[in-house]
Design a protein around this motif. Structure first.
Motif, PDB file in Angstrom:
ATOM      1  N   ASP A  63       0.748  -1.298  -0.084  1.00  0.00           N
ATOM      2  CA  ASP A  63       0.081   0.030  -0.026  1.00  0.00           C
ATOM      3  C   ASP A  63       0.809   1.248   0.015  1.00  0.00           C
ATOM      4  N   THR A  64       2.194   1.187  -0.210  1.00  0.00           N
ATOM      5  CA  THR A  64       3.108   2.236  -0.340  1.00  0.00           C
ATOM      6  C   THR A  64       4.124   1.866  -1.431  1.00  0.00           C
ATOM      7  N   ALA A  65       4.707   3.112  -1.850  1.00  0.00           N
ATOM      8  CA  ALA A  65       5.381   3.090  -3.105  1.00  0.00           C
ATOM      9  C   ALA A  65       6.864   2.356  -2.582  1.00  0.00           C
ATOM     10  N   VAL A  66       7.256   2.164  -1.205  1.00  0.00           N
ATOM     11  CA  VAL A  66       8.423   1.443  -0.908  1.00  0.00           C
ATOM     12  C   VAL A  66       8.203   0.141  -1.166  1.00  0.00           C
ATOM     13  N   VAL A  67       6.959  -0.524  -1.003  1.00  0.00           N
ATOM     14  CA  VAL A  67       6.706  -1.950  -1.193  1.00  0.00           C
ATOM     15  C   VAL A  67       6.754  -2.263  -2.721  1.00  0.00           C
ATOM     16  N   THR A  68       5.889  -1.281  -3.491  1.00  0.00           N
ATOM     17  CA  THR A  68       5.582  -1.694  -5.158  1.00  0.00           C
ATOM     18  C   THR A  68       6.879  -1.421  -5.477  1.00  0.00           C
ATOM     19  N   ASP A  69       7.694  -0.643  -5.295  1.00  0.00           N
ATOM     20  CA  ASP A  69       9.022  -0.293  -6.014  1.00  0.00           C
ATOM     21  C   ASP A  69       9.896  -1.576  -5.649  1.00  0.00           C
ATOM     22  N   HIS A  70      10.001  -2.205  -4.716  1.00  0.00           N
ATOM     23  CA  HIS A  70      10.568  -3.450  -4.127  1.00  0.00           C
ATOM     24  C   HIS A  70      10.329  -4.332  -5.119  1.00  0.00           C
ATOM     25  N   VAL A  71       8.977  -4.717  -5.225  1.00  0.00           N
ATOM     26  CA  VAL A  71       8.751  -5.822  -6.008  1.00  0.00           C
ATOM     27  C   VAL A  71       9.011  -5.598  -7.382  1.00  0.00           C
ATOM     28  N   TRP A  72       9.039  -4.341  -7.751  1.00  0.00           N
ATOM     29  CA  TRP A  72       9.192  -4.037  -9.309  1.00  0.00           C
ATOM     30  C   TRP A  72      10.690  -4.176  -9.661  1.00  0.00           C
ATOM     31  N   ARG A  73      11.673  -3.615  -8.866  1.00  0.00           N
ATOM     32  CA  ARG A  73      12.942  -3.889  -8.702  1.00  0.00           C
ATOM     33  C   ARG A  73      13.477  -5.283  -8.544  1.00  0.00           C
ATOM     34  N   ARG A  74      12.945  -6.006  -7.795  1.00  0.00           N
ATOM     35  CA  ARG A  74      13.179  -7.565  -7.337  1.00  0.00           C
ATOM     36  C   ARG A  74      12.669  -8.305  -8.987  1.00  0.00           C
TER      37      ARG A  74
END
Ligand code: DOR
Ligand code: ZN
Ligand code: ZN
Length: 396
Positions: free
Chosen positions: A58-69
């Motif tokens: 629910d934050t860009a911290v998590v969504t950006d992590h998933v994307w980068r991984r």
């Protein structure tokens, strides 16, 4: 590297709008790496990773992590789905704009696993999503009708003494969201449509010109609640397996385009969460590596779709729904292509333990299924071939 495509069917890379990858939080059941391998082996070049992780996306911290991984692993484009509300089924909208503006450029939001239940919150989410030009995907389940529910409400559940999950729990939310989308001039996407009644609502909404789209899972096309005798928890899923009449309606609707696409709802669970008592088991089943075969068995073999139609429901339509310009189309001369090569004559026996996912919970265990992915290409590079993933982690 050369690929011999003789006798094969070449399709655009598949796009899954509905995948649970369990990272962060439940890496004992699936990681972005193992889920990406399952996706590549299943013919996918893009997957949308649902937000019900721990922590919730629910934050860009998590969504950006998933994307980068996902980029690091490099086997499939992993598009994170952001949560609509803080914490899933929360009382406050998440910061959709921040997630949409982040590195992942989130383009789809869903509280899947839970329903965006409050109508005012759903209305505001639709307005917010319209202004950002992103998609809201709804897990349509009125929770006040499914409390304690274990199986589709019907003769089978009554006979087995399982508390029923009525069709109305899905259809009442679909009907409501159709009207909310109409009045907000918004788009809405219905996750895992599972009943004949939902099909009729979608048919009506589309005839009115309302911007609604919907997906159906492979398991709701193939399986019905007669599988529940024996109480094997592998058959427990949300929404539940319905009746034969529903599977017939879903297949027809997919052939007609009333249902837009197939999405797996790939939901890995640990063995200890899928064993023992039906009532205690978690809902969900693996789907990425069996989706094509189930679509062939339910749609192509009976003549409801040809290969062109298979490309439409597994690739073209889902890519259009989320607006992925480089996915869902056949070869464009001069551009690196996302492709799947399929052996249409292959027959294989499903073994959960042999699937790339960490979890083994497949309802198709020991089943013989038609058609197999020979190779998958992501931007012109082979990601999977002859049942093996090609290591791409060095990332060219
Ligand atoms: O069967 C399901 N499993 N349905 C959902 O909505 C959530 C999913 C999961 O995350 O396991
Ligand atoms: Zn769901
Ligand atoms: Zn789901």
């Amino acid at each position: 590297e050369r690929l011999d495509a003789a006798g094969g069917i070449l399709l655009p890379g598949f796009v899954d709008l509905h995948t649970h990858l369990r990272e962060p939080g439940r890496e004992d059941t699936e990681t972005i790496e193992t889920g990406s391998a399952a996706a590549a082996l299943g013919g996918y070049t893009a997957v949308f990773a649902m937000a019900n992780t721990d922590p919730v996306a629910d934050t860009a911290v998590v969504t950006d992590h998933v994307w980068r991984r996902g980029r690091e692993v490099g086997l499939v484009d992993v598009y994170p789905v952001g949560a609509v509300t803080v914490g899933l089924a929360g009382t406050k909208l998440a910061e959709l704009g921040t997630m949409a503006a982040g590195a992942a450029a989130v383009r789809m939001f869903s509280d899947d696993g839970k329903c965006v239940h409050d109508p005012l919150l759903m209305r505001r989410a639709l307005e917010y999503a319209t202004s950002l030009n992103v998609l809201i995907a709804q897990h349509a389940e009125e929770p006040r009708l499914t409390e304690g529910a274990l199986a589709h409400e019907g003769p089978t559940a009554s006979r087995l003494g399982l508390t029923g999950w009525p069709r109305a729990a899905e259809e009442s939310i679909v009907a409501r969201d159709v009207i909310l989308a109409r009045d907000a001039g918004a788009r809405v996407h219905i996750c895992h449509a599972s009943t004949a009644g939902t099909v009729e609502l979608l048919r009506w909404a589309k005839a009115q010109g309302i911007a609604i789209t919907a997906e159906v899972t492979p398991h709701h096309l193939l399986l019905d609640d007669s599988r529940l005798v024996g109480y094997d928890p592998v058959n427990k899923v949300n929404p539940p397996l319905r009746e034969v009449g529903d599977t017939v309606a879903l297949r027809r609707a997919l052939a007609e385009g009333v249902l837009d696409c197939v999405a797996t709802d790939h939901a890995p669970h640990a063995a200890q969460d899928k064993c023992c008592e039906f009532a205690l088991a978690r809902p969900g089943m693996l789907g990425l590596q069996t989706a094509l075969s189930v679509v062939v068995a339910t749609m192509l073999t009976p003549g409801l779709l040809d290969w062109r139609g298979v490309a439409r429901v597994l690739s073209e339509r889902p890519a259009q729904i989320v607006g992925l310009p480089d996915q869902g189309r056949p070869i464009v001369v001069g551009e690196p292509a996302n492709l799947v090569l399929v052996d249409p004559d292959a027959v294989w026996t499903v073994r959960g333990a042999e699937l790339a996912s960490i979890a083994d919970n497949t309802p198709y265990e020991s089943m013989e299924l038609p058609a197999q992915v020979t190779a998958t290409l992501l931007r012109g590079r082979i990601t999977a071939r002859d049942g093996k993933v090609v290591d791409r982690s060095w990332n060219d």
